[in-house]
Motif scaffolding. Structure first.
Motif, PDB file in Angstrom:
ATOM      1  N   MET A  21       0.836  -1.213   0.000  1.00 27.86           N
ATOM      2  CA  MET A  21       0.000   0.000   0.000  1.00 27.86           C
ATOM      3  C   MET A  21       0.869   1.262   0.000  1.00 27.86           C
ATOM      4  N   LYS A  22       1.991   1.214   0.703  1.00 27.85           N
ATOM      5  CA  LYS A  22       2.905   2.365   0.748  1.00 27.85           C
ATOM      6  C   LYS A  22       3.507   2.632  -0.634  1.00 27.85           C
ATOM      7  N   ILE A  23       3.910   1.576  -1.331  1.00 26.16           N
ATOM      8  CA  ILE A  23       4.486   1.722  -2.676  1.00 26.16           C
ATOM      9  C   ILE A  23       3.437   2.272  -3.632  1.00 26.16           C
ATOM     10  N   ARG A  24       2.241   1.716  -3.603  1.00 25.47           N
ATOM     11  CA  ARG A  24       1.189   2.197  -4.504  1.00 25.47           C
ATOM     12  C   ARG A  24       0.824   3.645  -4.219  1.00 25.47           C
ATOM     13  N   ARG A  25       0.801   4.025  -2.956  1.00 27.52           N
ATOM     14  CA  ARG A  25       0.513   5.429  -2.622  1.00 27.52           C
ATOM     15  C   ARG A  25       1.607   6.340  -3.192  1.00 27.52           C
ATOM     16  N   ASP A  30       0.854   9.910  -5.001  1.00 26.29           N
ATOM     17  CA  ASP A  30       1.780  11.033  -4.869  1.00 26.29           C
ATOM     18  C   ASP A  30       2.377  11.463  -6.211  1.00 26.29           C
ATOM     19  N   GLU A  31       2.896  10.506  -7.003  1.00 28.70           N
ATOM     20  CA  GLU A  31       3.535  10.856  -8.282  1.00 28.70           C
ATOM     21  C   GLU A  31       2.528  11.151  -9.382  1.00 28.70           C
ATOM     22  N   GLN A  32       1.585  10.231  -9.583  1.00 28.82           N
ATOM     23  CA  GLN A  32       0.674  10.341 -10.727  1.00 28.82           C
ATOM     24  C   GLN A  32      -0.617  11.083 -10.406  1.00 28.82           C
ATOM     25  N   LYS A  33      -0.793  11.463  -9.155  1.00 30.91           N
ATOM     26  CA  LYS A  33      -1.940  12.271  -8.710  1.00 30.91           C
ATOM     27  C   LYS A  33      -3.290  11.578  -8.925  1.00 30.91           C
ATOM     28  N   ILE A  34      -3.309  10.262  -8.816  1.00 32.77           N
ATOM     29  CA  ILE A  34      -4.560   9.511  -8.875  1.00 32.77           C
ATOM     30  C   ILE A  34      -5.208   9.627  -7.495  1.00 32.77           C
ATOM     31  N   PRO A  35      -6.483   9.964  -7.439  1.00 29.75           N
ATOM     32  CA  PRO A  35      -7.128  10.088  -6.125  1.00 29.75           C
ATOM     33  C   PRO A  35      -7.056   8.772  -5.341  1.00 29.75           C
ATOM     34  N   ALA A  36      -6.752   8.869  -4.054  1.00 29.84           N
ATOM     35  CA  ALA A  36      -6.607   7.677  -3.215  1.00 29.84           C
ATOM     36  C   ALA A  36      -7.859   6.816  -3.241  1.00 29.84           C
ATOM     37  N   GLU A  37      -9.039   7.440  -3.259  1.00 26.86           N
ATOM     38  CA  GLU A  37     -10.283   6.663  -3.260  1.00 26.86           C
ATOM     39  C   GLU A  37     -10.470   5.888  -4.563  1.00 26.86           C
TER      40      GLU A  37
END
Length: 119
Positions: A21-25, A30-37
Motif C-alpha cells: 500500500m505504501k508503494i502504490r501510494r 503522490d507521483e501520478q496524482k490519482i485520487p486515493a479513493e
C-alpha cells in the motif's frame, strides 16, 4: 543495483501488505496524482499481491485478481529508483508462476501510460 539482493514474495502478512500500500501510494497517488479513493478499492482485500524487496525493503508490487477462467494483473508499481532494473519483470514472472500453479492458463494485463511529471 549491483550487489543488491532482490526478493519477490507473495504477500502473506500485514507488514508486507502495508509495504504494498505504501508503494502504490507513492507511485499512483503522490507521483501520478490519482485520487486515493480511486486507487484503493475493496479488490485489494480479495486479491493476491506480489511484493519486490531489495535488501529487505519494498520497492515494487503488483495485484492479481481472479475470475472464472483467467486472472488479471494490475496495479503494477515500482519506485522511481528501481524502474530501469529487472524488478518489474521479476514481479511479472513471479505472478505468472503463481497463477499457473493454481491452474490458470490465461492472464490479462491492465496497463496504463503514466502521466509525465517534470522534475
Amino acid at each position: 543495483m549491483e550487489n543488491k539482493s532482490i526478493e519477490i514474495v507473495v504477500v502473506q502478512n500485514q507488514a508486507d501488505f502495508d509495504e504494498v500500500m505504501k508503494i502504490r501510494r507513492a507511485v499512483f497517488v503522490d507521483e501520478q496524482k490519482i485520487p486515493a479513493e480511486q486507487e484503493f478499492d475493496g479488490n485489494d482485500f480479495v486479491s493476491t499481491h506480489i511484493l519486490a524487496k531489495v535488501d529487505g525493503v519494498g520497492v515494487g508490487t503488483m495485484r492479481i485478481r481472479y475470475f472464472a477462467d483467467f486472472t488479471k494483473f494490475e496495479r503494477m508499481a515500482v519506485l522511481r529508483g528501481f524502474r530501469k532494473t529487472s524488478v518489474s519483470s521479476d514481479i511479472m514472472n513471479k505472478g505468472f508462476e503463481f497463477v499457473s500453479r493454481k491452474g490458470y492458463r490465461l492472464s490479462l494485463i491492465h496497463i496504463s501510460e503514466p502521466t509525465r511529471q517534470t522534475e
